[in-house]
Design an enzyme around this catalytic site. Structure first.
Site, PDB file in Angstrom:
ATOM      1  CG  ASP A  41      -6.443  -4.861  -9.121  1.00  0.00           C
ATOM      2  OD1 ASP A  41      -5.942  -3.814  -8.675  1.00  0.00           O
ATOM      3  OD2 ASP A  41      -5.834  -5.945  -9.103  1.00  0.00           O
ATOM      4  CB  THR A  51       8.237   5.355  -1.405  1.00  0.00           C
ATOM      5  OG1 THR A  51       9.352   5.000  -0.592  1.00  0.00           O
ATOM      6  CG2 THR A  51       8.731   6.024  -2.682  1.00  0.00           C
ATOM      7  CB  ALA A  52       3.132   4.987  -2.712  1.00  0.00           C
ATOM      8  CE  LYS A  53      -1.568   6.098   1.168  1.00  0.00           C
ATOM      9  NZ  LYS A  53      -2.884   6.503   0.605  1.00  0.00           N
ATOM     10  CB  SER A 112      -0.484   7.840   4.774  1.00  0.00           C
ATOM     11  OG  SER A 112      -0.261   7.158   5.995  1.00  0.00           O
ATOM     12  CE1 TYR A 119      -0.607   2.862   2.426  1.00  0.00           C
ATOM     13  CE2 TYR A 119       0.617   3.863   4.234  1.00  0.00           C
ATOM     14  CZ  TYR A 119      -0.571   3.662   3.556  1.00  0.00           C
ATOM     15  OH  TYR A 119      -1.725   4.262   4.004  1.00  0.00           O
ATOM     16  CG  ASN A 158      -9.865   5.609   0.028  1.00  0.00           C
ATOM     17  OD1 ASN A 158      -9.350   6.030   1.058  1.00  0.00           O
ATOM     18  ND2 ASN A 158     -10.455   4.414  -0.040  1.00  0.00           N
ATOM     19  N   GLY A 210     -13.623   1.942  -2.326  1.00  0.00           N
ATOM     20  CA  GLY A 210     -14.747   2.434  -1.537  1.00  0.00           C
ATOM     21  C   GLY A 210     -15.526   1.412  -0.743  1.00  0.00           C
TER      22      GLY A 210
END
Length: 261
Positions: free
Chosen positions: A76, A170-172, A155, A168, A103, A26
C-alpha cells in the site's frame, strides 16, 4: 495489457533492455500497461499494488509471453516505510532502479460536503505523497548509476471541468509542481524528472464506473482527435521518457489526451 494489432510498427528502445524499472500501482489500469510494455522492451520490472491477485496474475502473464518476469510486491503506497522497503527489495533482487514510475492513485468520486480531514489526508497520501518518498528512495542508486528517469503521473482532471474530485485534482496539480522542483533538485545527478498528463483513458475501472454514452459524447466533442484514448497510447510516451532517447528532457509535463487541453 493491450497488444496493438500493429505493435511491431511502434518504437523499440535498446537503452531500456536490462534496465531496472519500478512501477507503483502496477497491477491494473495504466500501471498494468506500463509494466507489460517495459517488460516487452527487455527491462527488469518490479511493481507494487494492493491488489495481490491481479499483481500475481500480471507477473505470470508477462512471463508466459516470454518476457522477463516482473517482481510483484503487495504494498500500500500510503505506507511509506513499506514502499521504501519494497524499493530496497527490488533493487537488491533486480539491480539498481534507474526508471521510477510513480503511478498509483485513486480517483473515486466524493462530494465536497462528504470529505472530512481523514478523507482529505488519505486522498493526498494515495495520490501524491508517495511520489516524493519514492523519488527520495531511488535518488542515491540513480546517482551512483550516473543518472535515471523518474516519471510522475498527473491528470487532465487538473485542467478540465470535472467535479466530485477535489482532493484528487489538488493532488494531481501538485504533482506538476513536484515534478519541476525535483527536476531542479536532482538534475546535477543526471536524473530526469517528467510528468505525463493523460486524458480520459479507457481503463476497465473507468469503463465500469464512469464512462457511459454521455461521457463518450463529451470526450469526442472535447478532443481534437475523435478517438478514445487507451492505456497503450500513454505507455508509448512513458517508454520514450524512460529511455535515453529523451535524455535532455526534464522538468516538463507531457500531455497525451487526443487534443483536449
Amino acid at each position: 495489457m493491450t497488444d496493438h494489432p500493429q505493435a511491431d510498427a511502434f518504437a523499440r528502445y535498446p537503452s531500456l533492455a536490462g534496465r531496472t524499472a519500478f512501477v507503483s500501482g502496477g497491477a491494473t489500469g495504466l500501471g498494468r500497461e506500463f509494466v507489460a510494455q517495459l517488460a516487452a522492451q527487455g527491462a527488469r520490472v518490479a511493481f507494487v499494488d494492493v491488489d495481490a491477485e491481479a499483481g500475481a496474475a500480471l507477473a505470470a502473464e508477462v512471463a508466459a509471453r516470454g518476457r522477463p518476469e516482473p517482481l510483484f510486491l503487495e504494498v500500500d503506497v500510503t505506507d511509506v516505510p513499506a514502499l521504501q522497503s519494497a524499493i530496497a527489495q527490488a533493487s537488491a533482487r533486480l539491480g539498481p532502479i534507474t526508471v521510477l514510475v510513480n503511478n498509483a492513485a485513486n480517483d473515486t468520486r466524493r462530494a465536497v460536503d462528504d470529505i472530512d480531514v481523514a478523507g482529505w489526508d488519505e486522498g493526498i497520501a494515495v495520490n501524491v505523497r508517495h511520489h516524493f518518498f519514492a523519488a527520495q528512495a531511488v535518488r542515491p542508486m540513480m546517482r551512483a548509476a550516473g543518472g535515471g528517469s523518474i516519471v510522475n503521473l498527473g491528470s487532465i482532471s487538473a485542467h478540465i471541468d470535472l467535479v466530485e474530485l477535489p482532493v484528487y485534482i489538488t493532488a494531481k496539480a501538485g504533482i506538476e509542481g513536484l515534478t519541476r522542483t525535483l527536476a531542479r533538485e536532482f538534475g546535477a545527478d543526471g536524473i530526469r524528472v517528467n510528468c505525463i498528463i493523460p486524458g480520459w483513458v479507457m481503463t476497465p475501472r473507468q469503463l465500469e464506473n464512469w464512462v457511459g454514452d454521455a461521457e463518450r459524447a463529451k470526450i469526442m466533442a472535447a478532443q481534437c482527435l475523435p478517438e478514445l484514448l487507451y492505456p497503450a497510447d500513454v505507455a508509448r510516451l512513458l517508454l520514450w521518457l524512460a529511455a535515453d532517447d529523451s535524455r535532455m528532457c526534464t522538468a516538463q509535463s507531457w500531455v497525451v489526451d487526443g487534443g483536449w487541453m
